[in-house]
Design an enzyme around this catalytic site. Structure first.
Site, PDB file in Angstrom:
ATOM      1  N   VAL A 154     -24.082  -8.758  41.016  1.00 44.12           N
ATOM      2  CA  VAL A 154     -23.967  -9.826  40.010  1.00 44.12           C
ATOM      3  C   VAL A 154     -25.306 -10.014  39.279  1.00 44.12           C
ATOM      4  CG1 VAL A 154     -23.555 -12.281  39.622  1.00 44.12           C
ATOM      5  CG2 VAL A 154     -22.159 -11.047  41.298  1.00 44.12           C
ATOM      6  N   TYR A 184     -23.157 -17.061  56.953  1.00 48.75           N
ATOM      7  CA  TYR A 184     -23.047 -17.077  55.486  1.00 48.75           C
ATOM      8  C   TYR A 184     -22.502 -18.419  55.009  1.00 48.75           C
ATOM      9  CZ  TYR A 184     -21.643 -15.397  50.803  1.00 48.75           C
ATOM     10  OH  TYR A 184     -21.480 -15.221  49.443  1.00 48.75           O
ATOM     11  N   TYR A 192     -32.889 -32.245  46.862  1.00 50.70           N
ATOM     12  CA  TYR A 192     -34.023 -32.104  45.937  1.00 50.70           C
ATOM     13  C   TYR A 192     -33.710 -32.804  44.614  1.00 50.70           C
ATOM     14  CZ  TYR A 192     -37.242 -29.017  48.425  1.00 50.70           C
ATOM     15  OH  TYR A 192     -38.163 -28.503  49.304  1.00 50.70           O
ATOM     16  N   THR A 238     -15.621 -11.783  43.340  1.00 47.33           N
ATOM     17  CA  THR A 238     -15.971 -11.166  42.057  1.00 47.33           C
ATOM     18  C   THR A 238     -16.131  -9.668  42.255  1.00 47.33           C
ATOM     19  OG1 THR A 238     -17.126 -13.197  41.491  1.00 47.33           O
ATOM     20  CG2 THR A 238     -17.659 -11.257  40.172  1.00 47.33           C
ATOM     21  N   PHE A 267     -32.352  -5.361  49.910  1.00 52.74           N
ATOM     22  CA  PHE A 267     -31.542  -5.225  51.134  1.00 52.74           C
ATOM     23  C   PHE A 267     -30.174  -4.637  50.772  1.00 52.74           C
ATOM     24  CE2 PHE A 267     -28.625  -7.554  54.242  1.00 52.74           C
ATOM     25  CZ  PHE A 267     -28.604  -6.479  55.111  1.00 52.74           C
ATOM     26  N   ASN A 317     -37.721 -22.440  49.240  1.00 51.60           N
ATOM     27  CA  ASN A 317     -38.805 -21.845  48.446  1.00 51.60           C
ATOM     28  C   ASN A 317     -38.527 -21.928  46.947  1.00 51.60           C
ATOM     29  OD1 ASN A 317     -40.465 -21.190  50.606  1.00 51.60           O
ATOM     30  ND2 ASN A 317     -39.391 -19.247  50.980  1.00 51.60           N
ATOM     31  N   ARG A 357     -16.535  -4.653  50.738  1.00 54.41           N
ATOM     32  CA  ARG A 357     -15.615  -5.623  50.140  1.00 54.41           C
ATOM     33  C   ARG A 357     -14.348  -4.915  49.694  1.00 54.41           C
ATOM     34  NH1 ARG A 357     -19.788  -9.438  46.791  1.00 54.41           N
ATOM     35  NH2 ARG A 357     -21.034  -7.534  46.703  1.00 54.41           N
TER      36      ARG A 357
HETATM   37  P1  NAD Z   1     -25.281  -8.227  46.298  1.00 53.82           P
HETATM   38  O1  NAD Z   1     -25.417  -7.968  47.738  1.00 53.82           O
HETATM   39  O2  NAD Z   1     -24.945  -7.083  45.400  1.00 53.82           O
HETATM   40  O3  NAD Z   1     -26.588  -8.908  45.701  1.00 53.82           O
HETATM   41  C1  NAD Z   1     -27.417  -9.747  46.429  1.00 53.82           C
HETATM   42  C2  NAD Z   1     -28.859  -9.358  46.128  1.00 53.82           C
HETATM   43  O4  NAD Z   1     -29.743 -10.212  46.859  1.00 53.82           O
HETATM   44  C3  NAD Z   1     -29.189  -7.930  46.543  1.00 53.82           C
HETATM   45  O5  NAD Z   1     -29.847  -7.262  45.484  1.00 53.82           O
HETATM   46  C4  NAD Z   1     -30.099  -8.092  47.754  1.00 53.82           C
HETATM   47  O6  NAD Z   1     -30.995  -7.021  47.926  1.00 53.82           O
HETATM   48  C5  NAD Z   1     -30.766  -9.412  47.435  1.00 53.82           C
HETATM   49  N1  NAD Z   1     -31.296 -10.094  48.611  1.00 53.82           N
HETATM   50  C6  NAD Z   1     -30.670 -10.323  49.794  1.00 53.82           C
HETATM   51  N2  NAD Z   1     -31.484 -10.974  50.636  1.00 53.82           N
HETATM   52  C7  NAD Z   1     -32.651 -11.175  49.969  1.00 53.82           C
HETATM   53  C8  NAD Z   1     -33.876 -11.785  50.308  1.00 53.82           C
HETATM   54  N3  NAD Z   1     -34.097 -12.320  51.531  1.00 53.82           N
HETATM   55  N4  NAD Z   1     -34.871 -11.807  49.382  1.00 53.82           N
HETATM   56  C9  NAD Z   1     -34.695 -11.259  48.160  1.00 53.82           C
HETATM   57  N5  NAD Z   1     -33.538 -10.656  47.783  1.00 53.82           N
HETATM   58  C10 NAD Z   1     -32.532 -10.630  48.681  1.00 53.82           C
HETATM   59  O7  NAD Z   1     -24.201  -9.392  46.154  1.00 53.82           O
HETATM   60  P2  NAD Z   1     -23.561 -10.067  44.852  1.00 53.82           P
HETATM   61  O8  NAD Z   1     -22.108  -9.892  44.930  1.00 53.82           O
HETATM   62  O9  NAD Z   1     -24.269  -9.621  43.632  1.00 53.82           O
HETATM   63  O10 NAD Z   1     -23.854 -11.603  45.142  1.00 53.82           O
HETATM   64  C11 NAD Z   1     -24.842 -12.320  44.421  1.00 53.82           C
HETATM   65  C12 NAD Z   1     -24.792 -13.796  44.817  1.00 53.82           C
HETATM   66  O11 NAD Z   1     -23.509 -14.342  44.479  1.00 53.82           O
HETATM   67  C13 NAD Z   1     -24.983 -14.030  46.316  1.00 53.82           C
HETATM   68  O12 NAD Z   1     -25.757 -15.196  46.492  1.00 53.82           O
HETATM   69  C14 NAD Z   1     -23.581 -14.277  46.820  1.00 53.82           C
HETATM   70  O13 NAD Z   1     -23.574 -15.094  47.959  1.00 53.82           O
HETATM   71  C15 NAD Z   1     -22.939 -14.955  45.626  1.00 53.82           C
HETATM   72  N6  NAD Z   1     -21.485 -14.773  45.645  1.00 53.82           N
HETATM   73  C16 NAD Z   1     -20.935 -13.558  45.306  1.00 53.82           C
HETATM   74  C17 NAD Z   1     -19.561 -13.398  45.370  1.00 53.82           C
HETATM   75  C18 NAD Z   1     -18.903 -12.087  45.019  1.00 53.82           C
HETATM   76  O14 NAD Z   1     -17.694 -11.982  45.178  1.00 53.82           O
HETATM   77  N7  NAD Z   1     -19.602 -11.115  44.507  1.00 53.82           N
HETATM   78  C19 NAD Z   1     -18.740 -14.471  45.772  1.00 53.82           C
HETATM   79  C20 NAD Z   1     -19.342 -15.676  46.112  1.00 53.82           C
HETATM   80  C21 NAD Z   1     -20.719 -15.818  46.037  1.00 53.82           C
HETATM   81  N1  UDP Z   2      -9.906  -6.397  53.379  1.00 50.05           N
HETATM   82  C1  UDP Z   2      -8.984  -5.390  53.599  1.00 50.05           C
HETATM   83  N2  UDP Z   2      -9.414  -4.101  53.627  1.00 50.05           N
HETATM   84  C2  UDP Z   2     -10.709  -3.768  53.397  1.00 50.05           C
HETATM   85  C3  UDP Z   2     -11.660  -4.801  53.146  1.00 50.05           C
HETATM   86  C4  UDP Z   2     -11.224  -6.101  53.152  1.00 50.05           C
HETATM   87  O1  UDP Z   2      -7.788  -5.653  53.797  1.00 50.05           O
HETATM   88  O2  UDP Z   2     -11.019  -2.562  53.412  1.00 50.05           O
HETATM   89  C5  UDP Z   2      -9.445  -7.802  53.315  1.00 50.05           C
HETATM   90  C6  UDP Z   2     -10.249  -8.772  54.147  1.00 50.05           C
HETATM   91  O3  UDP Z   2      -9.740  -8.817  55.473  1.00 50.05           O
HETATM   92  C7  UDP Z   2     -10.037 -10.069  53.397  1.00 50.05           C
HETATM   93  C8  UDP Z   2      -9.906  -9.625  51.945  1.00 50.05           C
HETATM   94  O4  UDP Z   2      -9.611  -8.235  51.981  1.00 50.05           O
HETATM   95  O5  UDP Z   2      -8.830 -10.681  53.794  1.00 50.05           O
HETATM   96  C9  UDP Z   2     -11.171  -9.847  51.122  1.00 50.05           C
HETATM   97  O6  UDP Z   2     -12.243  -9.298  51.828  1.00 50.05           O
HETATM   98  P1  UDP Z   2     -13.714  -9.197  51.231  1.00 50.05           P
HETATM   99  O7  UDP Z   2     -14.570  -8.664  52.316  1.00 50.05           O
HETATM  100  O8  UDP Z   2     -13.688  -8.464  49.942  1.00 50.05           O
HETATM  101  O9  UDP Z   2     -14.127 -10.695  50.862  1.00 50.05           O
HETATM  102  P2  UDP Z   2     -13.956 -12.120  51.583  1.00 50.05           P
HETATM  103  O10 UDP Z   2     -13.207 -11.976  52.866  1.00 50.05           O
HETATM  104  O11 UDP Z   2     -15.346 -12.588  51.789  1.00 50.05           O
HETATM  105  O12 UDP Z   2     -13.185 -12.911  50.596  1.00 50.05           O
END
Ligand code: NAD
Ligand code: UDP
Length: 312
Positions: free
Chosen positions: A14, A145, A159, A175, A36, A99, A186
């Protein structure tokens, strides 16, 4: 004057899309990441832009920079990755929030927290409005998480109340899109990669659990609207997600159809605490941000499949 914007987690899935959009809008963007789950590849196309900087840093350590706005996205997001080192996941959520909020306070910057639909846990209210407090297991495998993100929301609100920091909280629902990590576990990336490689599609449980999937461009649009187009006294939380709700079996069918794959379904055990259903109530986003998703699942899957064809 160009705004100076810090995006933590900026080299992630994202975050990279957000950095790209903020740069295109004429801002100066600093992507902070410890790589990471993200990587340089996600932002390599931005490195030539003189208004973009990539900074290797961990949000659990203090960080100082001149900044007008902060988008706090640093956190692993896929269950496989956030459970890999659960303690680090909590530290990233909590110490990262402290932070970044400290930085926002010091610089009088506006700060947005990327929260999650996981704060609703395995919900007993469907669809989920922001007023629902959720049904979260505090001691399970997803708790690092879910609870980490819940504490981060608490810190943001405190804050704001205690130090008048200008905050925004977005609760992001599932997403997907280009630049998801092919192995991040995912469901959308798993199914697409499996389909393209004609490997079995791994359905966890019986596949009747539901999720609501939004395309990444819709999310980025919602986050920027929340940051830019709402008054300081509107802080959220706001759900940003696509209300289209699908079972995992329906998702698998769509992916098989759109890829033309011959993969078979294989059924594996349902992971612990896996929510049975999830769907956002987006009335608040419509009202306050004038936002709703524009890209339906099929359209978004086609774009995502085209991306994965270039990487797997
Ligand atoms: P992602 O894993 O691709 O991106 C997360 C990024 O954060 C990575 O680049 C990782 O290296 C970095 N990161 C992790 N720990 C860190 C640390 N301690 N210091 C600095 N960087 C660090 O995941 P994403 O899907 O892009 O998610 C981005 C944000 O959106 C996250 O906060 C996630 O919780 C939130 N979010 C995403 C979804 C989704 O479906 N994609 C849904 C709900 C919330
Ligand atoms: N899931 C699945 N097969 C996979 C990966 C995930 O059936 O290979 C299911 C998982 O058990 C969950 C849903 O898909 O019910 C979404 O999983 P994801 O890990 O994408 O996100 P989250 O559970 O955090 O919504």
């Amino acid at each position: 004057m160009r705004k100076k914007i810090l995006v933590t987690g900026g080299a992630g899935f994202v975050g990279s899309h957000l950095c790209e959009r903020l740069l295109n809008e004429g801002n100066e963007v600093y992507a902070l990441d410890n790589f990471f789950t993200g990587n340089k590849e996600n932002v390599v196309h931005l490195l030539d832009n003189p208004y973009f900087e990539l900074i290797r840093h961990d949000v659990t350590m203090p960080f100082y920079i001149e900044t007008d706005e902060i988008y706090n996205l640093a956190s692993p997001a896929s269950p496989v990755h956030y459970q890999h080192n659960a303690i680090k996941t909590v530290k990233t959520a909590v110490m990262g929030a402290i932070n970044m909020l400290g930085l926002a306070k010091r610089k009088n910057a506006k700060i947005l927290q990327a929260s999650t639909s996981e704060v609703y846990g395995d919900p007993h209210v469907h669809p989920q409005p922001e007023s629902y407090w959720g049904h979260v297991n505090p001691i399970g495998v997803r708790s690092c998480y879910d609870e980490g993100k819940r504490v981060a929301e608490t810190l943001f609100m405190d804050y704001h109340r205690q130090n008048n920091v200008r905050i925004k909280i977005v609760r992001i629902f599932n997403t997907y899109g280009p630049r998801m990590h092919p192995n991040d576990g995912r469901v959308v990336s798993n199914f697409i990669v499996q389909a393209l490689q004609n490997k079995d599609i791994t359905i966890y449980g019986d596949g009747t659990q539901t999720r609501s999937f939004q395309y990444v461009d819709d999310l980025v649009d919602g986050m920027i609207r929340l940051m830019n187009n709402t008054p300081d006294n509107f802080v959220g939380p706001v759900n940003i997600g696509n209300p289209g709700e699908f079972t995992m079996l329906e998702l698998a069918e769509k992916v098989l159809k759109l890829t033309g794959s011959k993969s078979k379904l294989s059924f594996l055990p349902l992971p612990s605490d896996d929510p049975l259903q999830r769907k956002p109530d987006i009335a608040l986003a419509k009202e306050k941000l004038g936002w709703e998703p524009k890209i339906n699942l099929e359209e978004g899957l086609i774009k995502t499949i085209n991306y994965f064809k270039t990487v797997v």
